[in-house]
Every structure is written in structure tokens, then in C-alpha cells.
Scaffold this active site. Sequence first.
Site, mmCIF file in Angstrom:
data_model
loop_
_atom_site.group_PDB
_atom_site.id
_atom_site.type_symbol
_atom_site.label_atom_id
_atom_site.label_comp_id
_atom_site.label_asym_id
_atom_site.label_seq_id
_atom_site.Cartn_x
_atom_site.Cartn_y
_atom_site.Cartn_z
ATOM 1 C CE1 TYR A 80 -3.235 -2.703 0.385
ATOM 2 C CE2 TYR A 80 -3.917 -2.043 2.481
ATOM 3 C CZ TYR A 80 -4.245 -2.942 1.439
ATOM 4 O OH TYR A 80 -4.982 -3.622 1.719
ATOM 5 C CG PHE A 229 -13.286 -3.194 -2.873
ATOM 6 C CD1 PHE A 229 -12.437 -2.162 -2.475
ATOM 7 C CD2 PHE A 229 -12.487 -4.041 -4.026
ATOM 8 C CE1 PHE A 229 -11.185 -1.730 -3.411
ATOM 9 C CE2 PHE A 229 -11.500 -3.834 -4.605
ATOM 10 C CZ PHE A 229 -10.863 -2.612 -4.338
ATOM 11 N N PRO A 230 -15.808 -3.232 1.329
ATOM 12 C CG PRO A 230 -15.606 -2.251 3.296
ATOM 13 C CD PRO A 230 -14.779 -2.567 2.272
ATOM 14 C CG LEU A 231 -18.163 1.285 1.555
ATOM 15 C CD1 LEU A 231 -17.764 2.967 1.610
ATOM 16 C CD2 LEU A 231 -19.448 1.020 2.606
ATOM 17 N N GLY A 232 -18.421 -1.959 -1.652
ATOM 18 C CA GLY A 232 -18.690 -2.473 -3.262
ATOM 19 C C GLY A 232 -17.944 -2.301 -4.068
ATOM 20 N N GLY A 233 -16.932 -0.927 -3.885
ATOM 21 C CA GLY A 233 -15.943 -0.677 -4.896
ATOM 22 C C GLY A 233 -16.775 0.880 -5.491
#
Length: 302
Positions: A80, A229-233
Amino acid sequence: MPHENTTAPHQPHDANSLPAAAAGRWPLGGDLPVRRMGFGAMRLPGRTWEGPAGDPEAAVAVLRRAVELGVDHIDTAAFYFYKDLSANAFIRRALHPYPDDLVIATKVGPDRSPDHDWLDAAGPAKLKADVHRNLRQLGVDRLDLVYLRFLSKDGPGDGRFEALAELREEGLIRHLGVSNATAAQLAEAQRIAPVAAVQNRYSPVSRDAEADALVELCARQGIAFVPFFPLGGAGAPHIAALREVAARHGASAAQVGLAWSLSVSPAVLAIPGTSSLAHLEENVAAAALTLDAEDLATLTAG
């Protein structure tokens, strides 16, 4: 972490009143209780893998504020980085010496060149070198959790997971995890060493029967499931079902996505990432958002 942080922000005496505490805890590896609302450091060095560069002062402020809000689980990786900016360096600058209850998870397997090109998957020797790189960058003697991130559906053969298991036996790693893994890869890894966590893509808009089954399997076995990506991306907050449920609660679509993840199973740990203080506050507040049956049905159908 074996260090006492004498410079950590003041926290309330009642830790249960902290915003990140609202979703409860999970015993990571059976012996590291962490709050289910955590933080992902991927976006701190740059907005995307190719930039633009992040703001170092903002990154430090976000990390310190996350701890103030009760976050005690931070997810990072040595890959990262953007140019000379590194998530691990930000974490060390902001929080070292670390609070005793802070759990830092990192991952190895992929790597990037200084020019940001993705490199081939690391072999056993490179994986060990990458673990030592994380140790140096974070300034610790032992890593709490190290994931082996798979780049294909091949199993953890060729001595790769065994290499990490050897470092665990040497005391350099406390717990092991797998990332981007199938159920078969998880089972193969478990034949080599205990697995404390699985980190896979999972959200209201990126799920399927196989992913749902893996979440259930992890819960039955006492393994944390940590969606990336817990918000879906990109674009996920604009999904109609998320907006509909958000309107019912006076919340944001991002908060609904996080609340959905936490509602799926007590084994799910959220690690939303951001370089914005405002978005950090919003994300952590989602720990207290409870979705009802109507909400869940809308998200499942949408």
C-alpha cells in the site's frame, strides 16, 4: 502490541461508549478481541494505485481519530504505497508506540515495483522477506495477523503458506489468514496451520452463493471474515437499493453498506478505508446502524 502508547489520544473511561464499539467484538484467533468496526489503510498513500498522492498530515490525523473513535483493528500492507508515501509509515508515525489493544493486520503475496507495476506472486523466500519488511516498517517485533493473498485459484502450495507458518512458529507472527481465497484454499491452508481470518471481496452488491457459504463456514469455525471493498467498490453508494434503505434511516448509502456487512454474521469485521476525517466519522457511525427485515429484503432484492 507489546508497547504502551504514552502519546495516544485521551479516551473516555467507558470504552463501550466509543462509536466503534457499537457493533460489538470478535475474538480474532480466539485470543485477540477486536471491535467489529475497523479501518483499512489502503487509501492513505494515494486515492488509487496510480495516485494522486495522499496528504500525509491528513493520513496521520485520520489514523489518530480512528483510534479516538475506538477502532482497534487496522488493516494494511507493505504494497500500500504511492511513490514515497506508505500506509505502514503513516501508521507508525501516527500511532507508534502502539496502544496495547491495537491489532494491526497486514498481507503478503502481491508486490509492486517502485514504478507501481504489479509483480508476480511471491515465493516462500520473498514472502518471508516481505514479513520482515512489514515488521521493520511498522516498528514491531511481532505481527498480529498476516494474510497470504492469493492471486489465482491455485492452492497455497509450493511452500508459500508453510513459509508463513514457519514464521509463526518462530514467534514473528501471532495469527495467519488467507485473502482472496476459495473454500478449498482455506481448507488446504488449515491443513498446514490454523487460520484466524479470511479477507475476501464481499458487499451487498458483490456477493453470490459461494461467498455467502464461505461466510457461514467461517462463522461455524470461529474464523473472522473481513470483507475488502465493503462498500462494493467504485459507484456502489449509487445503487438504488442502498439509497432507498439509506433514506429510511436518514443515513448515507455507504453507512447502509457497512451496516449490511455487519448484519450478515457476527464473524464479519468491517475495515472501510478513507483519507477523509468526515468519511471516517461517517463510516464508524455505521457500527450503530441496525437494519430491519424490510431493509435486508430490499438490499437482497436490489
